[in-house]
Design an enzyme around this catalytic site. Structure first.
Site, PDB file in Angstrom:
ATOM      1  N   SER A  20      33.311  38.329  39.580  1.00  0.00           N
ATOM      2  CA  SER A  20      34.582  37.594  39.634  1.00  0.00           C
ATOM      3  C   SER A  20      34.403  36.234  38.972  1.00  0.00           C
ATOM      4  O   SER A  20      33.525  35.460  39.360  1.00  0.00           O
ATOM      5  CB  SER A  20      35.028  37.440  41.092  1.00  0.00           C
ATOM      6  OG  SER A  20      34.768  36.150  41.592  1.00  0.00           O
ATOM      7  N   HIS A  45      36.285  40.663  36.468  1.00  0.00           N
ATOM      8  CA  HIS A  45      37.405  40.398  37.389  1.00  0.00           C
ATOM      9  C   HIS A  45      37.771  38.929  37.233  1.00  0.00           C
ATOM     10  O   HIS A  45      36.921  38.040  37.428  1.00  0.00           O
ATOM     11  CB  HIS A  45      36.940  40.685  38.824  1.00  0.00           C
ATOM     12  CG  HIS A  45      37.979  40.457  39.887  1.00  0.00           C
ATOM     13  ND1 HIS A  45      38.894  41.407  40.255  1.00  0.00           N
ATOM     14  CD2 HIS A  45      38.216  39.364  40.669  1.00  0.00           C
ATOM     15  CE1 HIS A  45      39.664  40.915  41.235  1.00  0.00           C
ATOM     16  NE2 HIS A  45      39.263  39.683  41.500  1.00  0.00           N
ATOM     17  N   ASP A  47      40.023  35.772  38.373  1.00  0.00           N
ATOM     18  CA  ASP A  47      40.784  35.289  39.536  1.00  0.00           C
ATOM     19  C   ASP A  47      41.751  34.187  39.114  1.00  0.00           C
ATOM     20  O   ASP A  47      41.366  33.040  38.934  1.00  0.00           O
ATOM     21  CB  ASP A  47      39.829  34.751  40.611  1.00  0.00           C
ATOM     22  CG  ASP A  47      39.178  35.864  41.398  1.00  0.00           C
ATOM     23  OD1 ASP A  47      37.980  35.778  41.690  1.00  0.00           O
ATOM     24  OD2 ASP A  47      39.893  36.839  41.720  1.00  0.00           O
ATOM     25  N   MET A  49      44.733  31.817  40.070  1.00  0.00           N
ATOM     26  CA  MET A  49      45.334  31.237  41.276  1.00  0.00           C
ATOM     27  C   MET A  49      46.278  30.108  40.881  1.00  0.00           C
ATOM     28  O   MET A  49      45.943  29.295  40.011  1.00  0.00           O
ATOM     29  CB  MET A  49      44.238  30.676  42.192  1.00  0.00           C
ATOM     30  CG  MET A  49      43.228  31.717  42.641  1.00  0.00           C
ATOM     31  SD  MET A  49      41.991  30.993  43.745  1.00  0.00           S
ATOM     32  CE  MET A  49      40.785  32.337  43.792  1.00  0.00           C
ATOM     33  N   HIS A  78      43.308  39.501  38.468  1.00  0.00           N
ATOM     34  CA  HIS A  78      43.792  39.436  39.854  1.00  0.00           C
ATOM     35  C   HIS A  78      44.738  38.245  39.962  1.00  0.00           C
ATOM     36  O   HIS A  78      44.303  37.089  39.982  1.00  0.00           O
ATOM     37  CB  HIS A  78      42.573  39.265  40.771  1.00  0.00           C
ATOM     38  CG  HIS A  78      42.911  39.150  42.227  1.00  0.00           C
ATOM     39  ND1 HIS A  78      41.945  38.769  43.158  1.00  0.00           N
ATOM     40  CD2 HIS A  78      44.049  39.351  42.928  1.00  0.00           C
ATOM     41  CE1 HIS A  78      42.494  38.739  44.364  1.00  0.00           C
ATOM     42  NE2 HIS A  78      43.781  39.094  44.243  1.00  0.00           N
ATOM     43  N   MET A  80      46.816  35.868  41.838  1.00  0.00           N
ATOM     44  CA  MET A  80      47.115  35.292  43.143  1.00  0.00           C
ATOM     45  C   MET A  80      48.152  34.194  42.894  1.00  0.00           C
ATOM     46  O   MET A  80      47.865  32.986  42.915  1.00  0.00           O
ATOM     47  CB  MET A  80      45.827  34.731  43.793  1.00  0.00           C
ATOM     48  CG  MET A  80      44.885  35.836  44.243  1.00  0.00           C
ATOM     49  SD  MET A  80      43.199  35.303  44.558  1.00  0.00           S
ATOM     50  CE  MET A  80      42.524  35.436  42.883  1.00  0.00           C
ATOM     51  N   MET A 149      41.562  43.229  50.042  1.00  0.00           N
ATOM     52  CA  MET A 149      40.871  41.943  50.175  1.00  0.00           C
ATOM     53  C   MET A 149      40.042  41.931  51.454  1.00  0.00           C
ATOM     54  O   MET A 149      40.548  42.251  52.532  1.00  0.00           O
ATOM     55  CB  MET A 149      41.870  40.792  50.188  1.00  0.00           C
ATOM     56  CG  MET A 149      42.638  40.576  48.888  1.00  0.00           C
ATOM     57  SD  MET A 149      41.565  40.263  47.474  1.00  0.00           S
ATOM     58  CE  MET A 149      40.837  38.685  47.955  1.00  0.00           C
ATOM     59  N   ASP A 184      37.222  43.183  47.495  1.00  0.00           N
ATOM     60  CA  ASP A 184      37.016  41.863  46.888  1.00  0.00           C
ATOM     61  C   ASP A 184      36.898  40.791  47.961  1.00  0.00           C
ATOM     62  O   ASP A 184      37.812  40.600  48.758  1.00  0.00           O
ATOM     63  CB  ASP A 184      38.252  41.576  46.004  1.00  0.00           C
ATOM     64  CG  ASP A 184      38.187  40.261  45.287  1.00  0.00           C
ATOM     65  OD1 ASP A 184      39.205  39.895  44.658  1.00  0.00           O
ATOM     66  OD2 ASP A 184      37.141  39.586  45.341  1.00  0.00           O
TER      67      ASP A 184
HETATM   68  C1  DX5 Z   1      39.076  35.295  46.267  1.00  0.00           C
HETATM   69  C2  DX5 Z   1      38.827  36.076  44.977  1.00  0.00           C
HETATM   70  C3  DX5 Z   1      37.512  36.789  44.974  1.00  0.00           C
HETATM   71  C4  DX5 Z   1      36.314  35.849  45.162  1.00  0.00           C
HETATM   72  C5  DX5 Z   1      35.033  36.639  45.297  1.00  0.00           C
HETATM   73  O1  DX5 Z   1      40.437  34.934  46.333  1.00  0.00           O
HETATM   74  O2  DX5 Z   1      39.846  37.032  44.777  1.00  0.00           O
HETATM   75  O3  DX5 Z   1      37.397  37.522  43.750  1.00  0.00           O
HETATM   76  O4  DX5 Z   1      36.221  34.999  44.047  1.00  0.00           O
HETATM   77  O5  DX5 Z   1      33.975  35.716  45.523  1.00  0.00           O
HETATM   78  P1  DX5 Z   1      32.814  36.087  46.599  1.00  0.00           P
HETATM   79  O6  DX5 Z   1      32.190  37.351  46.104  1.00  0.00           O
HETATM   80  O7  DX5 Z   1      31.862  34.898  46.520  1.00  0.00           O
HETATM   81  O8  DX5 Z   1      33.483  36.237  47.925  1.00  0.00           O
HETATM   82 ZN    ZN Z   2      39.672  38.401  43.094  1.00  0.00          ZN
END
Ligand code: DX5
Ligand code: ZN
Length: 232
Positions: A20, A45, A47, A49, A78, A80, A149, A184
């Site tokens: 990620s 992946h 992320d 946000m 992903h 968010m 999640m 995840d």
């Molecule tokens: C959290 C993300 C995950 C996170 C995973 O909102 O969607 O992808 O970055 O990081 P670890 O593996 O450190 O929990």
């Molecule tokens: Zn993620």
């Protein structure tokens, strides 16, 4: 090959560990992606946000585009974000192969998933730990991927929520075998095997890779735990 076909092709790789891109060194993105590819990683992946749907702010289309320029690995994006519909075309154009939206953020999950597919990307639907999975059945026919999640979306480095295992099994019982089941959050050497046993096949890993000095050893160890060697 369509982007959805690339997902199908990746699927036949049984367990897939997806780093990620949240805790990585963005100041050396090209080097990081090269190290990950050398470590045997097959997909990334990303992320995204928005600081509204989750109390954290990361990046948007420019980083997706940068990754697209640097690698031909499938990009699992992903989202968010509070209003994913507003950004689907831009993330597709930036190079996303899989676009995953949160069911909690969608006005009309069916319409959003259909739009992702109409654009040509694979469609993913994500559920935070507190969101009941019953409604997944209403959208399963439009999902190429379901993301369960194992932490509350928003930050890397959180502790794995053990209730995830039952949720993975429940999700698998709702969607057919041709839907990718992804997990995840808090996935590491201690938690990956139980998630695989519960039915997960794609494993998003942040700190379990980026907080290790040797990415190759970390990825190899995780894959060995996710897909135990065939016995006999
Ligand atoms: C959290 C993300 C995950 C996170 C995973 O909102 O969607 O992808 O970055 O990081 P670890 O593996 O450190 O929990
Ligand atoms: Zn993620």
């Amino acid at each position: 090959m369509s982007r959805r076909d690339r997902l199908v092709e990746l699927r036949h790789d049984t367990s897939v560990v997806l780093p990620s891109l949240l805790l990585c060194d963005f100041g050396n993105l090209e080097r990081e992606l090269g190290r990950l590819q050398d470590a045997g990683v097959k997909a990334l992946h990303l992320d995204v946000m928005d600081g509204h749907f989750v109390p954290n702010l990361t990046y948007g289309m420019p980083i997706v585009s940068a990754c697209r320029q640097l690698t031909d690995m499938p990009l699992d994006v992903h989202l968010m974000v509070s209003d994913p519909d507003a950004y689907l075309p831009q993330f597709f154009d930036a190079g996303a192969d899989v676009i995953t939206v949160h069911v909690e953020a969608c006005q009309d999950p069916r319409a959003t998933l259909q739009t992702i597919r109409d654009l040509g990307a694979a469609s993913g639907l994500a559920f935070n730990p507190q969101t009941p999975l019953e409604e997944l059945a209403k959208y399963a026919d439009l999902c190429d991927l379901v993301l369960i999640m194992s932490v509350e979306a928003g930050f890397g480095g959180q502790a794995f929520n053990p209730g995830t295992l039952d949720r993975l099994a429940q999700a698998r019982s709702i969607v057919g075998p041709d839907v990718v089941l992804e997990v995840d959050g808090g996935i590491n050497r201690e938690t990956i095997a139980s998630c695989a046993a519960a039915g997960a096949e794609w494993f998003v890993v942040g700190s379990g890779i980026f907080r290790q000095s040797d990415y190759t050893a970390a990825v190899r160890n995780l894959l060995d735990l996710a897909r135990p060697p065939l016995t006999g």
